[in-house]
Design a protein around this motif. Structure first.
Motif, mmCIF file in Angstrom:
data_model
loop_
_atom_site.group_PDB
_atom_site.id
_atom_site.type_symbol
_atom_site.label_atom_id
_atom_site.label_comp_id
_atom_site.label_asym_id
_atom_site.label_seq_id
_atom_site.Cartn_x
_atom_site.Cartn_y
_atom_site.Cartn_z
ATOM 1 N N GLN A 38 0.856 -1.199 0.000
ATOM 2 C CA GLN A 38 0.000 0.000 0.000
ATOM 3 C C GLN A 38 0.889 1.245 0.000
ATOM 4 N N ASP A 39 0.461 2.265 -0.736
ATOM 5 C CA ASP A 39 1.153 3.561 -0.767
ATOM 6 C C ASP A 39 2.627 3.433 -1.131
ATOM 7 N N GLY A 40 2.949 2.504 -2.033
ATOM 8 C CA GLY A 40 4.329 2.339 -2.465
ATOM 9 C C GLY A 40 5.176 1.476 -1.554
ATOM 10 N N ARG A 41 4.607 1.009 -0.438
ATOM 11 C CA ARG A 41 5.341 0.128 0.471
ATOM 12 C C ARG A 41 4.937 -1.316 0.223
ATOM 13 N N GLU A 42 5.876 -2.230 0.394
ATOM 14 C CA GLU A 42 5.577 -3.655 0.369
ATOM 15 C C GLU A 42 6.359 -4.323 1.489
ATOM 16 N N ALA A 43 5.719 -5.241 2.191
ATOM 17 C CA ALA A 43 6.376 -5.934 3.298
ATOM 18 C C ALA A 43 6.009 -7.406 3.253
ATOM 19 N N VAL A 44 6.983 -8.251 3.595
ATOM 20 C CA VAL A 44 6.792 -9.702 3.619
ATOM 21 C C VAL A 44 6.453 -10.122 5.046
ATOM 22 N N PHE A 45 5.402 -10.923 5.174
ATOM 23 C CA PHE A 45 4.927 -11.354 6.482
ATOM 24 C C PHE A 45 5.086 -12.858 6.627
ATOM 25 N N ASP A 46 5.777 -13.273 7.688
ATOM 26 C CA ASP A 46 5.952 -14.692 7.990
ATOM 27 C C ASP A 46 5.158 -15.049 9.240
ATOM 28 N N ARG A 47 5.298 -16.280 9.675
ATOM 29 C CA ARG A 47 4.512 -16.801 10.800
ATOM 30 C C ARG A 47 4.577 -15.870 12.014
ATOM 31 N N GLY A 48 3.413 -15.473 12.506
ATOM 32 C CA GLY A 48 3.319 -14.630 13.686
ATOM 33 C C GLY A 48 3.321 -13.145 13.398
ATOM 34 N N ASP A 49 3.795 -12.737 12.210
ATOM 35 C CA ASP A 49 3.828 -11.314 11.866
ATOM 36 C C ASP A 49 2.435 -10.816 11.508
ATOM 37 N N PHE A 50 2.216 -9.522 11.679
ATOM 38 C CA PHE A 50 0.935 -8.952 11.278
ATOM 39 C C PHE A 50 1.136 -7.536 10.764
ATOM 40 N N GLY A 51 0.135 -7.057 10.036
ATOM 41 C CA GLY A 51 0.190 -5.711 9.494
ATOM 42 C C GLY A 51 -1.196 -5.242 9.113
ATOM 43 N N ILE B 126 5.484 -5.927 22.278
ATOM 44 C CA ILE B 126 4.045 -5.702 22.195
ATOM 45 C C ILE B 126 3.451 -6.500 21.036
ATOM 46 N N GLY B 127 4.222 -6.631 19.945
ATOM 47 C CA GLY B 127 3.744 -7.404 18.799
ATOM 48 C C GLY B 127 3.390 -8.825 19.185
ATOM 49 N N LYS B 128 4.153 -9.407 20.089
ATOM 50 C CA LYS B 128 3.876 -10.776 20.541
ATOM 51 C C LYS B 128 2.577 -10.834 21.331
ATOM 52 N N LEU B 129 2.288 -9.799 22.122
ATOM 53 C CA LEU B 129 1.029 -9.761 22.874
ATOM 54 C C LEU B 129 -0.165 -9.728 21.924
#
Length: 334
Positions: free
Chosen positions: A98-111, A162-165
């Motif tokens: 989105q908005d020119g950004r791209e991110a790779v998400f693996d197990r447990g990650d969120f966005g 905090i991401g883990k919570l």
């Protein structure tokens, strides 16, 4: 109520069209790009509602690759004003853009993605993906939309801090879907906790960005200021001077940060306090607390001033608002 949909009973030649309908119906208007000749494609969604938060467990496989996109045309056609959160439970990684950004998400990650702007979710060929998706109105997240704008399509590590919570909270819900989910007042309270926790996770992610460009750094600082304000709304002494001191900046620079925003610092504090009071007034669990007690809980010392301000903002007195909302809180079985 838990709703389950699956492609198992759909003929291969009709699965892509069926999945397109299911995704648009469960989330927002979009395009699902899957090779119609892909006879391996399979998908499943288990969803429920927690108050205004739509919670879904999603699984899909496509040997040809998988892509969900939302264009400017979809945005013009739709009326959605939501955020979507995507958390990877397992399988292959996915890409959010989105908005020119791209991110790779693996197990447990969120966005996050903002459905009011074009966005993309993509998986490479031969990807078996298992994910959690939340859809909820943007105004329910206790952060300004401008503060969140630079945080969409940004990977948040679900393995620490905090991401883990946040990740653990969402995964815990997925693990209990088959045992039933809260409904009525309990569901609303659970969704409030979830969104507050998510706001903290997003703010922590922004604060950890130490290589941001100057404008991005100002955006991060604004995000931290918004978060600080929300954490101290109960303090009747909360003021621009106190906020500036806590962030080691001058009051003049704090006001400069808010130039171009819809509200000044003082206006934002007042609005957020009113929103929290309105939330408490509509909560059946708080029916034993007087209007004055609720107002004081969120930093309003003078009940008469609070009542006038509430009416001027929402067009109704606090007591009338409470009566109107509590009368409508009639739980219904799911």
């Amino acid at each position: 109520m838990v709703v389950r949909v699956c492609t198992d009973d759909v003929p291969f030649g009709e699965r892509v069209d069926y999945w397109q309908h299911v995704v648009s119906d469960n989330f927002v208007r979009c395009v699902a790009r899957i090779d119609r000749r892909d006879e391996t494609f399979w998908g499943r969604i288990v969803s429920t509602s927690l108050g205004a938060v739509h919670y879904s467990l999603i699984e899909h496989y496509a040997s040809s690759g998988y892509e969900i996109s939302r264009s400017a045309k979809h945005i013009r056609q739709g009326e959605a004003d939501d955020y979507i959160l995507e958390l990877q439970l397992g399988g292959e990684s996915v890409v959010l853009g989105q908005d020119g950004r791209e991110a790779v998400f693996d197990r447990g990650d969120f966005g996050m993605l903002d459905v009011t702007r074009p966005s993309l979710l993509a998986c490479r060929p031969n990807s078996l993906v298992r994910a959690i998706s939340l859809t909820f109105p943007r105004h329910l997240l206790p952060l300004r939309a401008e503060a969140v704008q630079g945080l969409t399509a940004v990977r948040i590590n679900g393995g620490s801090g905090i991401g883990k919570l946040v990740s653990s909270f969402l995964i815990g819900l997925a693990e209990n879907l088959d045992e039933g989910v809260p409904y009525g007042d309990d569901a609303v309270r659970l969704s409030n906790v979830l969104l507050d926790l998510l706001a903290v996770g997003l703010t922590s992610s922004a604060a950890g960005d130490s290589v941001a460009a100057p404008e991005s750094s100002r955006s991060v600082l604004r995000t931290r200021v918004y978060s600080f304000i929300d954490r101290h709304l109960h303090d009747p002494e909360l003021s621009p001077n106190k906020i500036a001191e806590a962030h080691h900046i001058s009051t003049r620079y704090l006001h400069k940060l808010f130039e171009g925003e819809e509200s000044t610092v003082v206006e934002w504090i007042r609005l957020r306090r009113l929103e929290q009071c309105r939330r408490y007034l509509a909560d059946p669990a708080k029916r034993c607390s007087s209007v004055g007690v609720i107002a004081a809980r969120w930093g309003f010392r003078d009940p008469s001033y609070f009542s006038r301000l509430f009416r001027a903002t929402y067009g109704i007195r606090p007591r009338e608002y409470r009566m109107l909302n509590l009368e409508q809180k009639i739980p219904s079985p799911l």
